[in-house]
Write a protein that holds these residues in place. Structure first.
Motif, PDB file in Angstrom:
ATOM      1  N   GLY A   1      13.365  10.850   2.613  1.00  0.00           N
ATOM      2  CA  GLY A   1      14.669  11.513   2.590  1.00  0.00           C
ATOM      3  C   GLY A   1      15.492  11.195   3.817  1.00  0.00           C
ATOM      4  O   GLY A   1      15.607  10.043   4.230  1.00  0.00           O
ATOM      5  N   ASN A   2      16.069  12.226   4.427  1.00  0.00           N
ATOM      6  CA  ASN A   2      16.963  12.035   5.569  1.00  0.00           C
ATOM      7  C   ASN A   2      16.251  12.055   6.915  1.00  0.00           C
ATOM      8  O   ASN A   2      16.902  12.195   7.960  1.00  0.00           O
ATOM      9  N   THR A   3      14.927  11.932   6.903  1.00  0.00           N
ATOM     10  CA  THR A   3      14.178  11.986   8.156  1.00  0.00           C
ATOM     11  C   THR A   3      13.353  10.714   8.347  1.00  0.00           C
ATOM     12  O   THR A   3      13.074   9.978   7.408  1.00  0.00           O
ATOM     13  N   SER A   4      12.991  10.485   9.601  1.00  0.00           N
ATOM     14  CA  SER A   4      12.039   9.437   9.963  1.00  0.00           C
ATOM     15  C   SER A   4      12.388   8.084   9.348  1.00  0.00           C
ATOM     16  O   SER A   4      13.515   7.619   9.462  1.00  0.00           O
ATOM     17  N   TYR A   5      11.424   7.443   8.638  1.00  0.00           N
ATOM     18  CA  TYR A   5      11.613   6.114   8.093  1.00  0.00           C
ATOM     19  C   TYR A   5      12.552   6.061   6.890  1.00  0.00           C
ATOM     20  O   TYR A   5      12.994   4.980   6.498  1.00  0.00           O
ATOM     21  N   GLY A   6      12.855   7.197   6.290  1.00  0.00           N
ATOM     22  CA  GLY A   6      13.642   7.159   5.069  1.00  0.00           C
ATOM     23  C   GLY A   6      12.897   6.403   3.986  1.00  0.00           C
ATOM     24  O   GLY A   6      11.704   6.634   3.751  1.00  0.00           O
ATOM     25  N   ARG A   7      13.571   5.479   3.340  1.00  0.00           N
ATOM     26  CA  ARG A   7      12.888   4.604   2.366  1.00  0.00           C
ATOM     27  C   ARG A   7      12.125   3.517   3.139  1.00  0.00           C
ATOM     28  O   ARG A   7      12.731   2.766   3.900  1.00  0.00           O
ATOM     29  N   TYR A   8      10.806   3.449   2.912  1.00  0.00           N
ATOM     30  CA  TYR A   8      10.029   2.451   3.648  1.00  0.00           C
ATOM     31  C   TYR A   8       8.886   1.900   2.806  1.00  0.00           C
ATOM     32  O   TYR A   8       8.490   2.474   1.789  1.00  0.00           O
TER      33      TYR A   8
ATOM     34  N   THR B   1       0.803  -1.223   0.000  1.00  0.00           N
ATOM     35  CA  THR B   1       0.000   0.000   0.000  1.00  0.00           C
ATOM     36  C   THR B   1       0.836   1.274   0.000  1.00  0.00           C
ATOM     37  O   THR B   1       0.345   2.339  -0.360  1.00  0.00           O
ATOM     38  N   THR B   2       2.109   1.166   0.407  1.00  0.00           N
ATOM     39  CA  THR B   2       2.975   2.350   0.435  1.00  0.00           C
ATOM     40  C   THR B   2       4.392   1.965   0.040  1.00  0.00           C
ATOM     41  O   THR B   2       4.939   0.984   0.555  1.00  0.00           O
ATOM     42  N   VAL B   3       4.969   2.732  -0.872  1.00  0.00           N
ATOM     43  CA  VAL B   3       6.398   2.675  -1.185  1.00  0.00           C
ATOM     44  C   VAL B   3       6.846   4.124  -1.229  1.00  0.00           C
ATOM     45  O   VAL B   3       6.544   4.848  -2.180  1.00  0.00           O
ATOM     46  N   ALA B   4       7.541   4.570  -0.185  1.00  0.00           N
ATOM     47  CA  ALA B   4       7.817   5.999  -0.047  1.00  0.00           C
ATOM     48  C   ALA B   4       9.258   6.255   0.375  1.00  0.00           C
ATOM     49  O   ALA B   4       9.959   5.356   0.844  1.00  0.00           O
ATOM     50  N   ASN B   5       9.667   7.515   0.216  1.00  0.00           N
ATOM     51  CA  ASN B   5      11.010   7.944   0.594  1.00  0.00           C
ATOM     52  C   ASN B   5      10.894   9.280   1.301  1.00  0.00           C
ATOM     53  O   ASN B   5      10.539  10.297   0.684  1.00  0.00           O
TER      54      ASN B   5
END
Length: 289
Positions: free
Chosen positions: A199-206, A193-197
């Motif tokens: 950047g340099n914060t939180s989950y980053g690539r997740y 349901t999610t493929v996101a980035n």
């Protein structure tokens, strides 16, 4: 034979007949409550997809459907599939138990699984359709027995929990001495349901995967993402690789299990992390990629 002895013999024969009838009616495949009608409080397995064909109805968890008569659990309704053993023959489900139910590929609540919330009428997924051997009603039918460790078999990973984690019930997985770039797998069948980035914060690539029963799993700080939104995955689908993106201070996999939007303790078929503030060595042992 005297009249008295004849009466005693007749009474004994009647008692034996009643006992035999009771035992026969109580055998697993012939239980009186299993009449091929999908009543309130029952889990119903259907021989065909879309809740068609003969029905096998249950009120309890079953660890092994069995494979031969007279001991196997069978389809009762006088429709397609009538009389056949349920094992590896069911195609759809109606859950009327009032609880969550999980259907398993293997006996003893093992292997791939699919969870159905109360009231759900649905087809078994491609993995479980005509490949089902047990089911569990209620406790244990959710994450504790529904998920596999998100790594290949034969690899030992440290699952770390800590009370100051964000969120607190998430798990950080490490494989020493270096886990950068190691493969990450979906821990259960579902839909991406999610493929996101970020950047340099939180989950980053997740990546987020939605599963049956209101569950979602989160995989964060990845170095690569190898699936796309809308893609169906199984527990043997590689979804990405371990990284150190986002707010990470070193390579690891940040992992979460959520139920209806709330993070819950992560639990797996082959062993689970200890809470809180513990490090546990874990290894996937089944449904190997």
């Amino acid at each position: 034979m005297s009249t008295t002895l004849k009466k005693v013999a007749a009474s004994a024969a009647a008692a034996l007949a009643a006992t035999t009838a009771f035992v026969a009616a109580s055998s697993p495949a012939q239980a009186a409550s299993r009449d091929g009608v999908c009543d309130t409080g029952e889990l119903c397995l259907y021989y065909n997809s879309d809740n068609a064909g003969a029905i096998s109805d249950f009120t309890t968890s079953i660890a092994d459907y069995g494979t031969t008569q007279p001991s196997c659990y069978d389809f009762k309704t006088d429709k397609a599939g009538h009389g056949l053993c349920v094992k590896n023959e069911a195609a759809s489900v109606w859950n009327r138990t009032g609880k969550s139910v999980t259907v398993y590929f293997n006996s003893d609540f093992a292997g791939a699984s699919q969870t159905f919330t109360d009231g759900t009428k649905a087809n078994l997924n491609a993995t479980l359709k005509n490949n089902n051997a047990s089911h569990r009603i209620g406790s244990g039918g959710g994450s504790s027995s529904g998920f596999l460790l998100p790594f290949p078999c034969g690899e030992t990973w440290e699952g770390q929990t800590r009370s100051n984690h964000s969120p607190s019930l998430a798990v950080d997985f490490n494989h020493y001495p270096d886990d950068l770039g190691w493969k990450v797998y979906a821990s259960a069948p579902g839909t991406v349901t999610t493929v996101a980035n970020l950047g340099n914060t939180s989950y980053g690539r997740y990546i987020v995967i939605s599963h049956a029963g209101g569950y979602k799993t989160y995989y964060a700080h990845l170095s690569s993402q190898d699936v796309s939104v809308g893609q169906s995955v199984t527990a043997t689908t590689m979804i990405g690789r371990v990284g150190s993106t986002g707010g990470s201070t070193g390579p690891h996999l940040h992992y979460e299990q959520r139920l209806n939007g709330t993070v819950v303790k992560a639990t797996f078929k082959d062993g689970s992390p200890a809470y809180p503030n513990n490090t546990t060595n874990l290894q996937r042992k089944q449904s190997c990629p």
